[in-house]
Design an enzyme around this catalytic site. Sequence first.
Site, PDB file in Angstrom:
ATOM      1  N   LYS A  84      -3.130  -3.132 -18.728  1.00  0.00           N
ATOM      2  CA  LYS A  84      -1.719  -2.783 -18.888  1.00  0.00           C
ATOM      3  C   LYS A  84      -1.101  -2.642 -17.496  1.00  0.00           C
ATOM      4  O   LYS A  84      -1.729  -2.065 -16.591  1.00  0.00           O
ATOM      5  CB  LYS A  84      -1.646  -1.472 -19.668  1.00  0.00           C
ATOM      6  N   SER A 159       3.287   1.533 -26.572  1.00  0.00           N
ATOM      7  CA  SER A 159       3.780   0.741 -25.472  1.00  0.00           C
ATOM      8  C   SER A 159       2.787  -0.288 -24.929  1.00  0.00           C
ATOM      9  O   SER A 159       3.201  -1.167 -24.180  1.00  0.00           O
ATOM     10  CB  SER A 159       4.193   1.668 -24.322  1.00  0.00           C
ATOM     11  N   SER A 183       0.242   5.131 -27.754  1.00  0.00           N
ATOM     12  CA  SER A 183       0.473   3.780 -27.215  1.00  0.00           C
ATOM     13  C   SER A 183      -0.723   2.854 -27.150  1.00  0.00           C
ATOM     14  O   SER A 183      -0.556   1.677 -26.834  1.00  0.00           O
ATOM     15  CB  SER A 183       1.082   3.881 -25.824  1.00  0.00           C
TER      16      SER A 183
HETATM   17  N1  GLN Z   1       6.002   5.896 -28.371  1.00  0.00           N
HETATM   18  C1  GLN Z   1       5.777   7.118 -27.651  1.00  0.00           C
HETATM   19  C2  GLN Z   1       6.859   7.302 -26.614  1.00  0.00           C
HETATM   20  O1  GLN Z   1       7.711   6.467 -26.527  1.00  0.00           O
HETATM   21  C3  GLN Z   1       4.417   7.114 -27.028  1.00  0.00           C
HETATM   22  C4  GLN Z   1       4.318   6.268 -25.824  1.00  0.00           C
HETATM   23  C5  GLN Z   1       2.963   6.265 -25.193  1.00  0.00           C
HETATM   24  O2  GLN Z   1       1.984   6.685 -25.794  1.00  0.00           O
HETATM   25  N2  GLN Z   1       2.938   5.839 -23.954  1.00  0.00           N
HETATM   26  O3  GLN Z   1       6.865   8.258 -25.901  1.00  0.00           O
END
Ligand code: GLN
Length: 494
Positions: A84, A159, A183
């Site tokens: 990532k 994400s 994510s």
């Molecule tokens: N979807 C969640 C957020 O937008 C989690 C994101 C993540 O785990 N990086 O904060």
Amino acid sequence: MSVSRVAGDPPTIAEAGRRLRSGETSAAELLAQVLDRAHRTEAQLHAYLTVDREGAAGAAAQADADLADGIDHGPLHGIPVALKDNMCTRGVETTAASQILSGYVPPYDATVVRKLRQGGAVMVGKTNLDEFAMGSSTENSAYGPSYNPWDIGRVPGGSSGGSAAAVAAGSALAALGSDTGGSIRQPASLTGLVGLKPTYGTVSRYGLIAFASSLDQIGPLTRTVEDAALLLETVWGHDPLDSTSHAGPYPEPRSRLGQGVEGLRVGVVAELSGEGYEPAVERAVTEMVEALADAGAGIVEVSLPTFEIALSAYYLIAPAEASANLARFDGIRYGHRGDGETSEALMARTRAEGFGPEVTRRILLGTYALSAGYYDAFYGQAQRVRAAIQDDFAAAYEKADVLVSPTSPTVAFPVGARVDDPLAMYLSDICTIPSNLAGHPAISVPVALGDAGLPIGFQVMAPPLGETVMFQVADAVERLAGFTAAPVLREVPA
Ligand code: GLN
């Protein structure tokens, strides 16, 4: 335009490792295969932000030379892995999918990257994400979204959506993602992969571009449970460069694979079902719980009432920490720089130009929540909820060895469906956020196909450092589900 199917399933890490050691394949050949996949699918999927052909070729050649010399660096030796793009890679651009970091080339490797190199892995490139990992669909990337290999009209989740799309498409055999509120697990669920967030502190955050430091953890996205354990074992361990790093001892994730669930107590979380959950998702979870019962597990229903307010607490704590972490992006030291007569104007311009709308929303929310006079009402209250969630978990683990639930209330949703409704997007993580707030490990395993033939993930949560039992149950779930479906990839010549 002619469309043809891209043939052949990519091997698992374990299988590729066997083939490498028997001389049936080479690291160079494995790399060529994933790059060929990327070449055929990237125009549709946009899983990668950067493909490091040169670096990967060098690493593959080294891995082959080492094996020929009898030097074996372990299970990841010669395996093509994607990262990532919020993990720092020396000499390779690292953007966190933000304009503000465009052109940033880190002078150092994140600890996980160093460990992968030492483990002989071949890093293919950097995958797309929601800007600074804020989102659940990869649509918040400043470089355009990634698409789901199962249906390119749908999101791959987020994400870590680029990592998920790459592994599901076979343009990497495995990937690392980061999980602050879901994510890794949610994109794994939406793309038919295994994804896990380990216990907080077990994988070093050194070199991970921080979102919410008390919640962020790096973890694997793979095609099997065994592969997830192999990758986790390669990257975790104590790191003096991360002040929250766990000193040890560490669990042994593979020690109970294949042992089944006889005599284990499986807790079904009452709060993670009902309104908002797709019927096919609930059915798949119920069927797996029945299968676990048939396999000898004791099933108990558990109630964790604070799960109902976990999302609200998360959306105070995560933005609060993000607002502090993102203060460092000022246009002075790295990345994009806006024009300005004074340093203040330069910083203001840089930030206004460099941050996208979701990141700006979080910074505003977080700054407000931390401001004098509101601190206790918002941030303080959220921290109390966090403590209460930990108490709820502790009580549940008196009755159960692991807890189970859906990973995501729905299968992959159409591109654009939730972009104008932040709340709907935030609800994507309703099942995953509690484990982040508590710092506990949790894994998603694909179990069935739901609406529109899209994959459904089953979540197994375990107590802190409970990775051994978590993997034991995840492995049993994988065997019971017998999930072998794969996306039909179509090649669209450029
Ligand atoms: N979807 C969640 C957020 O937008 C989690 C994101 C993540 O785990 N990086 O904060």
